[in-house]
Scaffold this active site. Structure first.
Site, mmCIF file in Angstrom:
data_model
loop_
_atom_site.group_PDB
_atom_site.id
_atom_site.type_symbol
_atom_site.label_atom_id
_atom_site.label_comp_id
_atom_site.label_asym_id
_atom_site.label_seq_id
_atom_site.Cartn_x
_atom_site.Cartn_y
_atom_site.Cartn_z
ATOM 1 N N GLY A 88 0.792 -1.158 -0.060
ATOM 2 C CA GLY A 88 0.027 -0.089 0.145
ATOM 3 C C GLY A 88 0.808 1.458 -0.145
ATOM 4 O O GLY A 88 0.419 2.146 -0.336
ATOM 5 N N GLU B 14 4.029 4.422 5.829
ATOM 6 C CA GLU B 14 3.013 3.310 5.427
ATOM 7 C C GLU B 14 1.963 4.199 4.913
ATOM 8 O O GLU B 14 1.889 5.314 5.042
ATOM 9 C CB GLU B 14 2.441 2.751 6.802
ATOM 10 C CG GLU B 14 1.264 2.054 7.135
ATOM 11 C CD GLU B 14 1.237 0.742 6.300
ATOM 12 O OE1 GLU B 14 1.641 0.770 4.817
ATOM 13 O OE2 GLU B 14 0.808 -0.358 6.853
ATOM 14 N N ASP C 291 -4.882 2.303 10.768
ATOM 15 C CA ASP C 291 -6.336 1.940 10.835
ATOM 16 C C ASP C 291 -6.590 1.436 12.243
ATOM 17 O O ASP C 291 -6.423 2.294 13.387
ATOM 18 C CB ASP C 291 -6.856 1.087 9.740
ATOM 19 C CG ASP C 291 -8.439 0.594 9.835
ATOM 20 O OD1 ASP C 291 -9.221 1.645 9.747
ATOM 21 O OD2 ASP C 291 -8.529 -0.328 9.870
ATOM 22 N N LYS D 267 -6.407 7.060 10.117
ATOM 23 C CA LYS D 267 -7.928 6.820 10.609
ATOM 24 C C LYS D 267 -8.161 6.795 12.004
ATOM 25 O O LYS D 267 -8.154 5.804 12.526
ATOM 26 C CB LYS D 267 -8.150 5.432 9.939
ATOM 27 C CG LYS D 267 -9.568 5.442 9.211
ATOM 28 C CD LYS D 267 -9.798 3.879 8.693
ATOM 29 C CE LYS D 267 -10.042 4.082 7.167
ATOM 30 N NZ LYS D 267 -10.571 2.596 6.945
ATOM 31 N N PHE E 135 -13.931 3.535 3.530
ATOM 32 C CA PHE E 135 -12.751 2.694 3.045
ATOM 33 C C PHE E 135 -12.345 3.390 1.590
ATOM 34 O O PHE E 135 -13.328 3.625 0.734
ATOM 35 C CB PHE E 135 -13.394 1.309 2.529
ATOM 36 C CG PHE E 135 -12.278 0.214 2.033
ATOM 37 C CD1 PHE E 135 -11.458 -0.395 2.962
ATOM 38 C CD2 PHE E 135 -12.192 0.023 0.529
ATOM 39 C CE1 PHE E 135 -10.386 -1.233 2.323
ATOM 40 C CE2 PHE E 135 -11.454 -0.730 0.285
ATOM 41 C CZ PHE E 135 -10.417 -1.326 1.039
ATOM 42 N N ASP F 144 -5.642 -0.360 -2.092
ATOM 43 C CA ASP F 144 -6.220 -1.338 -3.018
ATOM 44 C C ASP F 144 -7.559 -1.681 -2.484
ATOM 45 O O ASP F 144 -7.978 -1.576 -1.361
ATOM 46 C CB ASP F 144 -5.500 -2.715 -3.205
ATOM 47 C CG ASP F 144 -5.538 -3.529 -2.294
ATOM 48 O OD1 ASP F 144 -5.250 -2.954 -1.058
ATOM 49 O OD2 ASP F 144 -5.756 -4.634 -2.264
HETATM 50 P P1 5GP Z 1 -4.332 -1.851 10.833
HETATM 51 O O1 5GP Z 1 -3.518 -2.756 10.964
HETATM 52 O O2 5GP Z 1 -3.798 -0.429 11.084
HETATM 53 O O3 5GP Z 1 -5.919 -2.176 11.241
HETATM 54 O O4 5GP Z 1 -4.652 -1.599 9.010
HETATM 55 C C1 5GP Z 1 -3.629 -1.200 8.435
HETATM 56 C C2 5GP Z 1 -3.719 -1.677 6.768
HETATM 57 O O5 5GP Z 1 -4.910 -1.850 6.411
HETATM 58 C C3 5GP Z 1 -3.190 -0.753 5.773
HETATM 59 O O6 5GP Z 1 -1.669 -0.691 5.719
HETATM 60 C C4 5GP Z 1 -3.842 -0.736 4.696
HETATM 61 O O7 5GP Z 1 -3.210 -2.013 3.870
HETATM 62 C C5 5GP Z 1 -5.230 -1.349 5.271
HETATM 63 N N1 5GP Z 1 -6.345 -0.499 5.442
HETATM 64 C C6 5GP Z 1 -6.820 0.167 6.335
HETATM 65 N N2 5GP Z 1 -7.937 0.941 5.965
HETATM 66 C C7 5GP Z 1 -8.097 1.036 4.815
HETATM 67 C C8 5GP Z 1 -8.684 1.621 3.971
HETATM 68 O O8 5GP Z 1 -9.559 2.698 4.011
HETATM 69 N N3 5GP Z 1 -8.609 1.550 2.295
HETATM 70 C C9 5GP Z 1 -7.785 0.541 1.993
HETATM 71 N N4 5GP Z 1 -7.566 0.070 0.692
HETATM 72 N N5 5GP Z 1 -6.833 -0.253 2.939
HETATM 73 C C10 5GP Z 1 -6.897 0.019 4.328
#
Ligand code: 5GP
Length: 180
Positions: free
Chosen positions: A49, A104, A108, A137, A158, A165
């Site tokens: 990403g 990064e 999220d 986020k 999202f 992606d």
């Molecule tokens: P976390 O581990 O913080 O929950 O998630 C991080 C990963 O989730 C990011 O590196 C990304 O790949 C994916 N992700 C989180 N939110 C989004 C979003 O709104 N759109 C997309 N395409 N990927 C997301």
């Protein structure tokens, strides 16, 4: 695929992305100039990403840069975090007490970065370990992860494009979009 590009709404256009990334690079340059007199910096790209953000940001950094790549995933093909991390490539060198900046796409829940930042801290001999993200986020956070440099804040949408992606698609878009 169940989503069509014609239903994609623009959230951030390419001009705004470019200008904000340049401003963020200025912020990062000032931090390292002031605190470390432009010592070499190890930039870590979290694939896949962060690929666009990483390439764009690195072009505007002024200190000597080395690049490393790791590959992690917590989403799979879904639009929600799976709650588990898949590590595909975590091969990082010993940084010999040099500075490290992890780059990064989006933080999220914080699961992925909580894992990665702790991994680097405990295994790679970094000096000042910092985190730069394209999107924060904040509303979805479950782990104690706070980016040191962040380009945009976003809500619970999202989003796709500019590296992000949906089922492997849309990473090549030069803007950020979302599906209603
Ligand atoms: P976390 O581990 O913080 O929950 O998630 C991080 C990963 O989730 C990011 O590196 C990304 O790949 C994916 N992700 C989180 N939110 C989004 C979003 O709104 N759109 C997309 N395409 N990927 C997301």
């Amino acid at each position: 695929m169940d989503k069509d590009i014609k239903d994609l709404k623009v959230l951030i256009d390419s001009d705004t992305l470019e200008k904000r990334i340049i401003a963020l690079a200025d912020e990062i340059n000032s931090y390292y100039e002031k605190n470390y007199n432009n010592e070499p910096l190890n930039l870590i790209c979290v694939l896949r990403g962060a690929v666009m953000f990483f390439s764009q940001l690195s072009k505007y950094l002024k200190m000597p840069i080395k690049m490393e790549f790791v590959s992690l995933s917590s989403y799979g093909d879904s639009i929600k975090s799976s709650g588990k991390i898949k590590t595909i490539n975590l091969a990082l060198p010993n940084f010999n007490n040099e500075n490290v900046l992890v780059v990064e796409d989006i933080v999220d829940t914080g699961l992925t970065l909580d894992f990665l930042m702790k991994f680097i801290k405990h295994n790679c001999a970094s000096k000042d370990l910092k985190l730069a993200v394209l999107f924060d986020k904040k509303c979805a956070r479950k782990y104690d992860v706070n980016p040191d440099f962040s380009a945009f804040e976003t809500d619970d949408k999202f989003i796709v494009g500019f590296g992000l992606d949906y089922m492997g698609y849309y990473r090549n878009l030069n803007y950020i979009g979302y599906f209603d």
